[in-house]
Design an enzyme around this catalytic site. Structure first.
Site, PDB file in Angstrom:
ATOM      1  N   GLY A 194     -34.327 -17.900  14.302  1.00 39.89           N
ATOM      2  CA  GLY A 194     -33.623 -17.653  13.055  1.00 39.89           C
ATOM      3  C   GLY A 194     -33.390 -16.178  12.798  1.00 39.89           C
ATOM      4  O   GLY A 194     -34.324 -15.385  12.811  1.00 39.89           O
TER       5      GLY A 194
ATOM      6  N   VAL B  85     -32.412 -24.383  18.539  1.00 44.96           N
ATOM      7  CA  VAL B  85     -33.728 -24.871  18.958  1.00 44.96           C
ATOM      8  C   VAL B  85     -33.885 -26.302  18.479  1.00 44.96           C
ATOM      9  O   VAL B  85     -33.752 -26.583  17.287  1.00 44.96           O
ATOM     10  CB  VAL B  85     -34.854 -23.986  18.384  1.00 44.96           C
ATOM     11  CG1 VAL B  85     -36.217 -24.621  18.655  1.00 44.96           C
ATOM     12  CG2 VAL B  85     -34.791 -22.591  18.982  1.00 44.96           C
TER      13      VAL B  85
ATOM     14  N   GLU C  11     -23.745 -16.314 -10.854  1.00 49.32           N
ATOM     15  CA  GLU C  11     -22.768 -15.423 -10.229  1.00 49.32           C
ATOM     16  C   GLU C  11     -21.452 -16.148  -9.948  1.00 49.32           C
ATOM     17  O   GLU C  11     -20.371 -15.602 -10.176  1.00 49.32           O
ATOM     18  CB  GLU C  11     -23.380 -14.812  -8.959  1.00 49.32           C
ATOM     19  CG  GLU C  11     -24.442 -13.780  -9.313  1.00 49.32           C
ATOM     20  CD  GLU C  11     -25.365 -13.390  -8.165  1.00 49.32           C
ATOM     21  OE1 GLU C  11     -25.976 -12.315  -8.261  1.00 49.32           O
ATOM     22  OE2 GLU C  11     -25.503 -14.154  -7.191  1.00 49.32           O
TER      23      GLU C  11
ATOM     24  N   ASP D 139     -37.639 -18.752   3.639  1.00 48.73           N
ATOM     25  CA  ASP D 139     -37.456 -19.943   2.788  1.00 48.73           C
ATOM     26  C   ASP D 139     -38.149 -21.180   3.329  1.00 48.73           C
ATOM     27  O   ASP D 139     -38.404 -22.122   2.575  1.00 48.73           O
ATOM     28  CB  ASP D 139     -35.956 -20.250   2.620  1.00 48.73           C
ATOM     29  CG  ASP D 139     -35.248 -19.198   1.775  1.00 48.73           C
ATOM     30  OD1 ASP D 139     -35.914 -18.226   1.363  1.00 48.73           O
ATOM     31  OD2 ASP D 139     -34.035 -19.350   1.535  1.00 48.73           O
TER      32      ASP D 139
ATOM     33  N   ALA E 260     -34.539 -13.193  -0.642  1.00 49.27           N
ATOM     34  CA  ALA E 260     -34.497 -12.282   0.504  1.00 49.27           C
ATOM     35  C   ALA E 260     -35.705 -11.344   0.586  1.00 49.27           C
ATOM     36  O   ALA E 260     -36.311 -11.221   1.656  1.00 49.27           O
ATOM     37  CB  ALA E 260     -33.188 -11.493   0.486  1.00 49.27           C
TER      38      ALA E 260
END
Lengths: 452, 452
Positions: free
Chosen positions: B17, B85, B176, B313, B329
């Site tokens: 990732g 994967v 947003e 996450d 993040a």
């Protein structure tokens, strides 16, 4: 009110296609006492001359696209209609958009061209062309996927095929693609891989005639070929492609027949008329040329239908020096503006002399710091030509949209040699599977003809 | 040599990732005496906090994406492997990429989360979420198509449904999106249409709890709600969505049940673990929470497997204040860097105290000139918060790629209120057909889980 034309309209002009021809006609009618409806299949005008920059990861689609509505938002007499025209009725003077009919007094058809495989449509699977944003994204995917797959490929021959890029057609688009891919391989991607040396990639440019960039002066063709070769591009002229299948390109040079194994074959050769051409021919009986382009009168109207005009790549205008004008943006722009002017003259009961194309010259980019420019009275090459090329393109690009950012982005990527827009997106995002399973990439389903 | 690890390797770290967790781990290992293989399904790192800007036409995907290879090109001990994967074998210490196995000494799994419809997966057709570039392009298509279809729609009720935008979830993404769509309707698109007044568009933001932006201080939630309402957003808190079907959203407010007719429903509510979570659970017997996130030890490893770590996450880290760290993040970045550090310590026979997240605060954009910032010791709102928000995001964005252009583009679109990237691309490029024929848009087939 939602009907597509006013109830007591002044003269109703319908323009089909928001490319250079259609958009310039619409812009030239902005102040005229007419109602304009611009119909396009897409919601944006595409600055096609820079599409190869998207295909090679230097620019994003939005950088070279302008929403038609915002380009025309100040033209209060103009409506934009998102839809596909599927029929025309010259008798009742209507165009059909889906099941909805749009009446016209004057019709301007500017639906352009799509690429042609000279009847070998099966080649498209292996050698996509470059006309739409989707085409560019697909080309970008194939180019960068080829490097990714090569990085993982253990078989030397397969790896070589993955690192062999064949561009068919030595016109401006082919030359620009070849130069950009060569620079990708030798500069941009050089440090990014661990198992392959990207600079070993082979980039072949195949041209049927005896020189690339035929519209240019011979010395500029030579100059362009020299620049491409200095970038490592293998330029093959007098070379005919006789077959493209399962990642094998078969070529004929004189009597000699050769094959090239390549996973990435890009088509920059022929074009033919867009679908609207057929409709026009069926409905009006107008004549067309071998490429399906509509033969137009000296005033760009079609025979027997003085209120139907064809401009841009769909038109075959041969009243200037006997041979048809080339399918380039400046021709489309001037034709669109001419028809807009003629329509206004006619409304005053006046007329105009026949259309006359003013050729301001030709430009082609050859790699990131070199170009060739042929203005007739002067011929430029190398860095200065590159800068001129950049200036001219940005000038037209920012004319109807604020694309200053594009210039900055570009100068940035020119100086850093970085190409930030090299995302692999869309249907197939993992290389090895499609390549290893059935030996080639799947086709894109999203390909669209230019504009309408 | 094409095998994926050296023949006499030092310690082999495999990272699955290339999101914030994986990329920051890789970067922190750049100088370490280990071999690193970063495996990702995509060839780019996506700066997800700005994905809503792509969905609303302000930025292009490439503006917020960085090719993983170029980000890591200077890390000579690091290989990037493009692939998915599909299995892990903790016994032989290998991960499977397609039919190819990659050995590891240390494994870092950072495959993130995908959106969750709380078991109502059928809702996804009508209410797409925002995790990938393809998601953003699809959202952009739906948003701008809705205006195009409304322009052509003659039925008042249908037109109202086309001009009604429902955003489910009052977290940062929902806030947003709501702010950006409201500004599109009232400012950017105001002059572009002839038959509709885009400022009549209804933008609803639905939140289950009693206030939006729950992670923020209550006064900032109020401030954000006030700013959204000043933009014309209808904010509904304590509102549960009980069904989404055929462009009808059913909500429950207390005992009251209401329905909202909307052609554009956007999902910004729950997330669940990505597919790798299941694999880890099956292969290692590690425990997971209700969202499928992996319960990690104080050092981010998983129980019984000290050399397998989960960050970002996908991880449920509850050793700090009892409740799991949020899926943002900064948490992923700090976790990635911690594991990188721990691996190096261990190689020296040393160890580290448990992971400890340092919360530097939360930010959320509310419309183009307003934001809320909660740094704990100080709370900002309005223009200054907006500028701070912009600065922080650009800072992290340009950290590993030259995205200065993004800031310029952005300031440009902030001052001009122009959103140039509003192309409608992909499968369905003509609105009326899909809408009018079967009453709703087709689903995208290209949706991808985050990263691997």
């Amino acid at each position: 009110m939602v009907d597509l034309h006013d109830n007591n309209p002044p003269h109703q002009v319908v323009i089909v296609g928001g490319g250079f021809g259609g958009l310039y006609a619409a812009k030239a009618l902005a102040k005229a006492n007419v109602n304009v409806t611009l119909i396009d299949k897409r919601n944006f005008h595409l600055f096609q001359p820079l599409l190869y920059q998207v295909a090679t990861g230097a620019l994003s689609p939005a950088d070279i696209s302008s929403p038609l509505r915002s380009v025309l938002s100040k033209s209060k007499n103009t409506k934009v209609l998102l839809g596909e025209v599927n029929d025309i009725d010259p008798t009742t003077q209507k165009v059909m958009v889906g099941n909805q009919s749009v009446p016209y007094d004057t019709l301007i058809v500017a639906t352009g061209a799509k690429h042609s495989y000279f009847g070998k449509d099966s080649w498209e699977t292996f050698a996509p062309g470059l006309k739409t944003v989707e085409d560019a994204i697909e080309m970008r995917r194939r180019i960068f996927m080829a490097f990714e797959a090569a990085e993982k490929e253990t078989d030397a021959a397969k790896r070589r095929a993955l690192l062999t890029f064949v561009i068919v057609g030595g016109g401006p688009t082919g030359v620009e693609l070849a130069g950009a891919i060569a620079e990708l391989a030798t500069k941009t991607l050089k440090e990014d891989f661990r198992n392959i040396d990207t600079s070993e990639a082979r980039v072949l440019l195949l041209e049927g005639l005896d020189r690339i960039l035929p519209p240019f002066a011979p010395e500029l063709s030579q100059e362009a070929q020299a620049s491409l070769e200095s970038l490592g591009v293998d330029v093959q002229t007098k070379t005919l492609v006789t077959n493209i299948e399962n990642d094998i390109v078969t070529i004929k040079q004189g009597e000699e027949v050769k094959t090239i194994a390549s996973k990435t074959v890009l088509w920059a050769a022929g074009v033919k008329a867009s679908a609207m051409g057929k409709v026009l021919i069926e409905r009006t009986g107008v004549e067309s040329d071998r490429a399906g382009r509509v033969i137009v009168e000296p005033d760009l109207s079609i025979k027997g239908h003085p209120n139907i005009f064809v401009v841009g790549d769909l038109a075959n205008f041969a009243h200037q020096n006997g041979k048809p004008l080339p399918g380039v943006a400046p021709v489309a722009m001037q034709e669109g503006e001419y028809v807009a002017k003629l329509v206004q003259k006619r409304l005053k009961g006046e007329t105009l002399p026949q259309f006359n194309y003013v050729d301001r010259g030709s430009l082609a980019m050859v790699g990131q710091h070199s170009a060739v420019v042929d203005l007739g009275f002067i011929k430029l090459k190398g860095f200065f030509a590159w800068f001129f090329w950049l200036f001219v393109h940005i000038y037209f690009l920012i004319e109807f949209d604020n694309k200053l950012v594009v210039m900055i982005q570009w100068l940035w990527s020119y100086f850093t040699r970085n190409r930030g827009a090299r995302l692999i997106t869309g249907k197939e995002t993992i290389a090895p599977v499609p390549i290893e399973s059935n030996g080639h990439y799947p086709t894109v389903k999203t390909r669209q003809p230019l504009n309408v």
